[in-house]
Design an enzyme around this catalytic site. Structure first.
Site, mmCIF file in Angstrom:
data_model
loop_
_atom_site.group_PDB
_atom_site.id
_atom_site.type_symbol
_atom_site.label_atom_id
_atom_site.label_comp_id
_atom_site.label_asym_id
_atom_site.label_seq_id
_atom_site.Cartn_x
_atom_site.Cartn_y
_atom_site.Cartn_z
ATOM 1 N N GLN A 301 0.829 -1.194 0.000
ATOM 2 C CA GLN A 301 0.000 0.000 0.000
ATOM 3 C C GLN A 301 0.869 1.252 0.000
ATOM 4 O O GLN A 301 2.097 1.176 0.132
ATOM 5 C CB GLN A 301 -0.903 0.005 1.239
ATOM 6 C CG GLN A 301 -0.106 -0.026 2.541
ATOM 7 C CD GLN A 301 -0.927 -0.449 3.727
ATOM 8 O OE1 GLN A 301 -2.138 -0.386 3.733
ATOM 9 N NE2 GLN A 301 -0.255 -0.899 4.788
ATOM 10 N N HIS A 333 -6.825 3.621 20.883
ATOM 11 C CA HIS A 333 -6.064 2.417 21.241
ATOM 12 C C HIS A 333 -6.307 2.005 22.690
ATOM 13 O O HIS A 333 -6.293 0.803 23.005
ATOM 14 C CB HIS A 333 -4.576 2.638 20.971
ATOM 15 C CG HIS A 333 -4.247 2.641 19.509
ATOM 16 N ND1 HIS A 333 -4.034 3.799 18.794
ATOM 17 C CD2 HIS A 333 -4.136 1.621 18.617
ATOM 18 C CE1 HIS A 333 -3.784 3.490 17.533
ATOM 19 N NE2 HIS A 333 -3.844 2.183 17.394
ATOM 20 N N ASP A 355 1.554 -0.512 13.017
ATOM 21 C CA ASP A 355 2.097 0.773 13.468
ATOM 22 C C ASP A 355 2.651 0.700 14.885
ATOM 23 O O ASP A 355 3.292 1.642 15.365
ATOM 24 C CB ASP A 355 1.037 1.868 13.389
ATOM 25 C CG ASP A 355 -0.279 1.465 14.060
ATOM 26 O OD1 ASP A 355 -0.238 0.759 15.084
ATOM 27 O OD2 ASP A 355 -1.351 1.841 13.541
ATOM 28 N N ASP A 409 -0.585 -12.492 6.152
ATOM 29 C CA ASP A 409 -2.003 -12.191 6.119
ATOM 30 C C ASP A 409 -2.643 -12.812 7.359
ATOM 31 O O ASP A 409 -2.428 -13.997 7.661
ATOM 32 C CB ASP A 409 -2.629 -12.767 4.851
ATOM 33 C CG ASP A 409 -4.120 -12.559 4.803
ATOM 34 O OD1 ASP A 409 -4.543 -11.479 4.386
ATOM 35 O OD2 ASP A 409 -4.855 -13.498 5.179
ATOM 36 N N ALA A 410 -3.427 -12.031 8.095
ATOM 37 C CA ALA A 410 -3.981 -12.498 9.362
ATOM 38 C C ALA A 410 -4.849 -13.735 9.179
ATOM 39 O O ALA A 410 -4.806 -14.662 10.000
ATOM 40 C CB ALA A 410 -4.775 -11.372 10.030
ATOM 41 N N ASP A 428 -6.928 -5.321 15.440
ATOM 42 C CA ASP A 428 -6.756 -3.905 15.087
ATOM 43 C C ASP A 428 -6.637 -3.812 13.572
ATOM 44 O O ASP A 428 -5.561 -3.600 13.015
ATOM 45 C CB ASP A 428 -5.503 -3.354 15.772
ATOM 46 C CG ASP A 428 -5.310 -1.870 15.527
ATOM 47 O OD1 ASP A 428 -6.303 -1.192 15.186
ATOM 48 O OD2 ASP A 428 -4.167 -1.393 15.658
#
EC number: 2.5.1.16
Length: 574
Positions: A301, A333, A355, A409-410, A428
């Protein structure tokens, strides 16, 4: 749509023949450079500078290249639909259907150009190179400088996208009938054989273009430069084919006009390519303000950072969507992580969160022995570790010895994850309304997450905005329940930042801005109650009383009777 032509009996006049037989060049030769009919088969109706066989191969090579360029234009417009205006299956479908419809109209319109096939094909290719090559830059400019005008122009970028899809489809559709006419002029054959040859070259070219766009043009050149270079290739090949192979079929005036048009198109595309970096910087400033500090394209991305120095809050944008707002990321968060950490929390799994901000809150709790972070984008993780402002904001959490970062990939990773391995799972993840994220909010995904939970464990999910997209949020709740989990939903208010927090990108419509976040806390053996761990740290934005009020506020928005979302039947974004 190709107008079929049957083979003519030997010696009968052809449609391009004059009353006295085939047209002749200045020297009076009716045959091609390949020799007379008696020496090499039927004579060419158009005098060629090469042999008939070579001429046919050159036309088929032109078909191959034009098909590759056409598919790149098509994929470029589909990518722009998702990239600039929000990811939507419906929006992508509109672009594709408009293009296919326009291709049919273009094929019908090209029948009127058959008598002037060479000149018509040259003009079509010059126009297609200009429209397709400049489409990305034009759409990006309109979106960046006028996307926040609202009013009558609120749908302007979308209308322009449809207009480009229509124009590109019309020009692509006109190619094959004209090429069919040209290849028949080289050597007459039955229509079925000609269609088979052209279709083979066209489909193979489409394959090459379809693979080149995601694996070569997009990662190496980006959308803007990739489109410009594709347009230049299209103009060179189309112009060379007509002006080189069929130049004797053109009048001197037509040759001059086509040559001038192609030179102008190439000059415009080259100038745009030289200025593309300056254009992109200016467009980013128009869109995000003058404080853009980092803008990189990872393998996954576009990652963009603004602020983060001189006291200005840091903002993180992923593919143009606001992912982290430094003014209220703590509110998000803390609300995401702390209610789920009440109870056993020695082993924690964070899905997404590249992040490092969610795992920062996890590590504030005593007793955390291990935290696994499964993030798709290694480039974002690297930036979270190395960028001074972002690493300071996440408290260097990704470098903590208790943290293990897994680039995957989750969904795929959960399929092989150990059973009953985690006390807490924190999802998240991007908004469920983003098409690429839909599978991460499916019943199958939550079934895998439930399998990874230890007995008595908790799963917390970010479900998007409650106020502006209640159906999406409560579909998340219904999907978790369908996976066998018991749930409690709560919402936390956020600030209005001027940028969309949800599936859309760019400036937010203030009337429909995402001013809150919704979360769903789930467990498999009991109905969880969002509250703070008495032995844990004291959040700066949360209290037990506020959480109880947040639960009641979310419940008042409940949309009952929603079906769960599955892989084969996604329910988000309805």
């Amino acid at each position: 749509m190709i107008d079929p032509q049957a083979s003519a009996p030997p010696g009968s006049p052809q449609p391009w023949d004059g009353p006295d037989g085939p047209r002749r060049d200045d020297a009076g030769d009716a045959a091609s450079a390949g020799g007379p009919a008696s020496a090499g088969g039927p004579a060419s109706a158009v005098p060629l500078p090469v042999r008939q066989g070579t001429g046919r191969w050159l036309v088929l090579a032109g078909v191959f290249v034009c098909a590759a360029c056409g598919l790149v234009y098509e994929l470029e417009l589909v990518a722009l639909a998702a990239y600039l205006m929000g990811d939507s299956v419906a929006q992508t479908s509109v672009v594709l259907s408009v293009m296919v419809f326009a291709m049919g109209i273009g094929s019908l319109a090209a029948k009127r150009l058959r008598r002037h096939a060479a000149a018509g094909f040259g003009a079509v290719e010059a126009a297609l190179a200009l429209v397709g090559g400049c489409s990305a830059m034009a759409l990006y400019a309109v979106f960046a400088w006028t996307g926040d005008w609202g009013g009558v122009w609120a749908s302007g970028p979308r209308c322009l996208l449809v207009a480009f899809s229509l124009a590109t489809g019309l020009l692509i559709g006109a190619e094959v009938p004209l090429l069919m006419e040209l290849i028949q002029r080289i050597r007459r054959q039955d229509a079925g054989g000609a269609v088979a040859d052209l279709s083979a070259a066209d489909y193979v070219g489409a394959l090459v273009g379809g693979l080149a766009f995601p694996f070569l043009l997009l990662p190496l050149l980006g959308q803007l430069t990739g489109a410009l270079i594709t347009g230049a290739v299209n103009a060179v090949v189309g112009g060379a084919l007509v002006l080189g192979l069929f130049r004797r079929d053109l009048t001197p005036r037509a040759r001059r006009l086509l040559l001038t048009a192609n030179v102008c198109v190439l000059a415009l595309l080259a100038s745009a390519a030289v200025l593309v970096d300056d254009f992109e910087r200016a467009a980013r400033q128009a869109l995000y303000g003058p404080d853009v500090r980092v803008a990189v394209h990872t393998d996954v991305q576009e990652v963009l950072l603004t602020g983060g120095r001189d006291g200005r809050p840091l903002n993180l944008f992923l593919d143009g969507r606001l992912r982290v707002d430094g003014r209220d990321e703590l509110r998000y968060h803390e609300a995401l992580v702390h209610p789920a950490m009440t109870g056993r929390h020695a082993r924690v799994l964070v899905l997404g969160g590249g992040d490092g901000l969610a795992v920062r809150e996890v590590l504030r709790h005593p007793g955390v022995r291990r935290a696994d972070v499964v993030a798709l984008d290694a480039g974002l993780v690297r930036l979270a570790r190395t960028d001074p402002a972002l690493s300071r904001l996440n408290a260097h959490s990704l470098d903590d010895p208790r943290v293990r970062v897994i680039t995957a990939d989750a969904f795929d990773w959960l399929r092989t994850a150990p059973t009953a391995a985690y006390d807490v799972v924190v999802a998240d993840l991007p908004h469920p309304g983003i098409t690429a994220s839909t599978k991460l909010y499916a019943q199958e995904f939550y079934g895998l997450a439930r399998r990874a939970l230890a007995p008595g464990g908790r799963l917390v999910v970010h479900g998007g905005a409650v106020r502006s997209r209640p159906r999406d949020f409560w579909t998340v709740d219904a999907t978790l329940r369908a996976a066998g989990l018991r749930t409690t939903a709560y919402r936390v208010r956020g600030r209005q930042t001027g940028f969309a927090h949800g599936p859309d990108r760019g400036p937010a419509d203030t009337a429909a801005a995402h001013r809150d976040w919704g979360f769903v806390l789930a467990a498999d053996r009991h109905t969880p109650r969002p509250r703070l761990d008495p032995a844990g740290p004291r959040p700066r934005t949360l209290t037990d009383a506020a959480l109880a009020a947040d639960v009641r506020a979310a419940e008042r928005t409940r949309v009952p009777g929603l079906p769960p979302s599955t892989l084969v039947h996604p329910r988000y974004g309805d």
